[in-house]
Scaffold this motif. Structure first.
Motif, mmCIF file in Angstrom:
data_model
loop_
_atom_site.group_PDB
_atom_site.id
_atom_site.type_symbol
_atom_site.label_atom_id
_atom_site.label_comp_id
_atom_site.label_asym_id
_atom_site.label_seq_id
_atom_site.Cartn_x
_atom_site.Cartn_y
_atom_site.Cartn_z
ATOM 1 N N PHE A 83 0.855 -1.203 0.000
ATOM 2 C CA PHE A 83 0.000 0.000 0.000
ATOM 3 C C PHE A 83 0.882 1.241 0.000
ATOM 4 N N ALA A 84 0.370 2.318 -0.571
ATOM 5 C CA ALA A 84 1.126 3.582 -0.541
ATOM 6 C C ALA A 84 0.161 4.754 -0.453
ATOM 7 N N VAL A 85 0.600 5.795 0.239
ATOM 8 C CA VAL A 85 -0.156 7.054 0.252
ATOM 9 C C VAL A 85 0.190 7.776 -1.046
ATOM 10 N N ALA A 86 -0.827 8.089 -1.844
ATOM 11 C CA ALA A 86 -0.545 8.772 -3.118
ATOM 12 C C ALA A 86 -1.796 9.486 -3.604
ATOM 13 N N ASN A 87 -1.575 10.543 -4.352
ATOM 14 C CA ASN A 87 -2.660 11.323 -4.939
ATOM 15 C C ASN A 87 -2.904 10.834 -6.369
ATOM 16 N N ALA A 88 -4.079 10.281 -6.630
ATOM 17 C CA ALA A 88 -4.366 9.697 -7.948
ATOM 18 C C ALA A 88 -4.350 10.759 -9.052
ATOM 19 N N GLU A 89 -4.492 12.022 -8.687
ATOM 20 C CA GLU A 89 -4.490 13.072 -9.722
ATOM 21 C C GLU A 89 -3.077 13.332 -10.276
ATOM 22 N N THR A 90 -2.072 12.912 -9.499
ATOM 23 C CA THR A 90 -0.688 13.179 -9.938
ATOM 24 C C THR A 90 0.166 11.905 -9.918
ATOM 25 N N TYR A 91 -0.453 10.773 -9.639
ATOM 26 C CA TYR A 91 0.287 9.519 -9.429
ATOM 27 C C TYR A 91 1.063 9.101 -10.676
ATOM 28 N N ARG A 92 2.328 8.780 -10.472
ATOM 29 C CA ARG A 92 3.144 8.220 -11.548
ATOM 30 C C ARG A 92 3.904 7.031 -10.982
ATOM 31 N N THR A 93 4.060 5.991 -11.798
ATOM 32 C CA THR A 93 4.735 4.787 -11.340
ATOM 33 C C THR A 93 5.602 4.216 -12.459
ATOM 34 N N GLU A 94 6.666 3.556 -12.054
ATOM 35 C CA GLU A 94 7.529 2.860 -13.020
ATOM 36 C C GLU A 94 6.875 1.559 -13.463
ATOM 37 N N GLN A 95 5.950 1.048 -12.616
ATOM 38 C CA GLN A 95 5.331 -0.256 -12.899
ATOM 39 C C GLN A 95 4.304 -0.119 -14.022
ATOM 40 N N SER A 96 4.161 -1.160 -14.801
ATOM 41 C CA SER A 96 3.188 -1.167 -15.890
ATOM 42 C C SER A 96 2.120 -2.206 -15.524
ATOM 43 N N PHE A 97 0.955 -1.748 -15.106
ATOM 44 C CA PHE A 97 -0.055 -2.654 -14.543
ATOM 45 C C PHE A 97 -0.907 -3.304 -15.635
ATOM 46 N N ASP A 98 -1.336 -4.533 -15.324
ATOM 47 C CA ASP A 98 -2.289 -5.211 -16.220
ATOM 48 C C ASP A 98 -3.673 -4.580 -16.115
ATOM 49 N N ALA A 99 -4.002 -4.083 -14.914
ATOM 50 C CA ALA A 99 -5.337 -3.505 -14.722
ATOM 51 C C ALA A 99 -5.277 -2.411 -13.656
ATOM 52 N N VAL A 100 -6.135 -1.433 -13.829
ATOM 53 C CA VAL A 100 -6.373 -0.448 -12.770
ATOM 54 C C VAL A 100 -7.827 -0.610 -12.342
ATOM 55 N N PHE A 101 -8.019 -0.702 -11.035
ATOM 56 C CA PHE A 101 -9.344 -0.946 -10.460
ATOM 57 C C PHE A 101 -9.651 0.186 -9.490
ATOM 58 N N SER A 102 -10.947 0.552 -9.413
ATOM 59 C CA SER A 102 -11.304 1.556 -8.408
ATOM 60 C C SER A 102 -12.763 1.376 -7.993
ATOM 61 N N ASN A 103 -12.990 1.381 -6.686
ATOM 62 C CA ASN A 103 -14.369 1.319 -6.183
ATOM 63 C C ASN A 103 -14.628 2.465 -5.213
ATOM 64 N N ALA A 104 -15.717 3.191 -5.466
ATOM 65 C CA ALA A 104 -16.213 4.225 -4.540
ATOM 66 C C ALA A 104 -15.146 5.253 -4.170
ATOM 67 N N ALA A 105 -14.326 5.607 -5.132
ATOM 68 C CA ALA A 105 -13.260 6.580 -4.833
ATOM 69 C C ALA A 105 -13.223 7.739 -5.829
ATOM 70 N N LEU A 106 -13.526 7.452 -7.094
ATOM 71 C CA LEU A 106 -13.286 8.475 -8.127
ATOM 72 C C LEU A 106 -14.173 9.706 -7.944
ATOM 73 N N HIS A 107 -15.305 9.539 -7.231
ATOM 74 C CA HIS A 107 -16.172 10.724 -7.052
ATOM 75 C C HIS A 107 -15.578 11.732 -6.073
ATOM 76 N N TRP A 108 -14.486 11.342 -5.394
ATOM 77 C CA TRP A 108 -13.799 12.291 -4.508
ATOM 78 C C TRP A 108 -12.744 13.102 -5.243
ATOM 79 N N MET A 109 -12.514 12.789 -6.503
ATOM 80 C CA MET A 109 -11.387 13.408 -7.227
ATOM 81 C C MET A 109 -11.953 14.364 -8.262
ATOM 82 N N LYS A 110 -11.747 15.649 -8.018
ATOM 83 C CA LYS A 110 -12.448 16.645 -8.821
ATOM 84 C C LYS A 110 -11.659 17.090 -10.052
ATOM 85 N N ARG A 111 -10.522 16.403 -10.298
ATOM 86 C CA ARG A 111 -9.778 16.659 -11.544
ATOM 87 C C ARG A 111 -9.743 15.347 -12.337
ATOM 88 N N PRO A 112 -10.902 14.934 -12.882
ATOM 89 C CA PRO A 112 -10.998 13.599 -13.488
ATOM 90 C C PRO A 112 -10.057 13.394 -14.667
#
Ligand code: BEZ
Length: 264
Positions: A83-112
């Motif tokens: 787990f990591a503390v991170a801001n999804a609006e600015t998140y950058r990672t070296e990892q290349s994920f197979d999937a990104v999943f999100s539940n009940a969170a995106l409505h809190w982020m006002k820079r979609p």
């Protein structure tokens, strides 16, 4: 003037009284259809229950959340997971994920658009994005109750509105503008039991609607919550249960391997 931060979470209250958030989110895991060995970024993971469900299915999840209190609790509950503390609006990672999943969170982020950018960059070519969150019209009865009561205090609730509840068209357009192929988008009613106790709606307001009341004292808040409960009771209290008028937006989108328009 005090600034409100949507990063102010009570992880304990979230787990004990708002456990339905992860419980009801399990449905969207079926859409993720995770395969053993896949890497999955869980965006806005809260206290990690669905991250753990993804791990149980054999995948390798990483959970991120803006709230350090949520991440602390997630690590306590699931010490073997990442787990990591991170801001999804600015998140950058070296990892290349197979999937990104999100539940009940995106409505809190006002820079979609910024969040979608982060998701795009975190996915491998051919990867998928699967999410569920509040869509257009979500909790509109509750918002109307808050708006009416705040008006009595001379406050325009819209100025404090902390949520982003897009329509299918709006969100799909943002995804397509970034290069995603939208395979599925659905807006549906999901009446949500909030609890049987008479103050269950106050607990909900305390957990989720604090941005509207950031400059209220504890006593003023309690009085405002009582007024809101009185307004909402005839509409949302049924058969001894508070039921929130939730409306979900569920999406599945792909970063196609070669769509001729990828910017990265
Ligand atoms: C939701 O999950 O839809 C939601 C939760 C808290 C506040 C607003 C919406």
């Amino acid at each position: 003037m005090a600034q409100y931060s949507t990063n102010r979470w009570n992880a304990e209250l979230y787990d004990t009284k708002m456990g339905f958030v992860s419980e009801l989110g399990k449905g969207v895991l079926d859409f993720l259809a995770v395969q053993a060995g896949e890497s999955v970024l869980d965006l806005g993971c809260g206290t990690g229950d669905l991250t753990a469900a993804i791990a149980d299915a054999g995948a390798l999840p990483v959970g991120i959340d803006l709230s350090d209190e949520m991440i602390r609790q997630a690590r306590d509950k699931y010490p073997s997971l990442c787990f990591a503390v991170a801001n999804a609006e600015t998140y950058r990672t070296e990892q290349s994920f197979d999937a990104v999943f999100s539940n009940a969170a995106l409505h809190w982020m006002k820079r979609p658009a910024d969040v979608i950018d982060s998701i795009w960059l975190a996915l491998r070519p051919g990867g998928r994005f699967v999410a569920e969150f509040g869509g257009k019209g979500n909790v509109q009865t509750i918002v109307a109750g808050i708006t009416e009561v705040l008006a009595d205090y001379g406050i325009d609730a819209w100025q404090r509105h902390p949520w982003y509840f897009p329509s299918i068209a709006e969100y799909s357009t943002l995804l397509e503008q970034r290069g995603f192929t939208v395979a599925y988008a659905c807006l549906f009613e999901r009446p949500t039991p909030l609890g049987t106790e008479s103050d269950a709606i106050a607990d909900w307001l305390d957990s989720f609607a604090d941005p509207f009341f950031y400059d209220f004292s504890a006593k003023e808040k309690a009085a405002a919550y009582r007024k809101i409960a009185d307004k909402l009771r005839p509409k949302l209290y049924m058969e001894r249960n508070w039921v929130g008028d939730y409306r979900r937006l569920r999406v599945v989108a792909y970063k196609e391997r070669d769509n001729g328009q990828s910017r990265n």
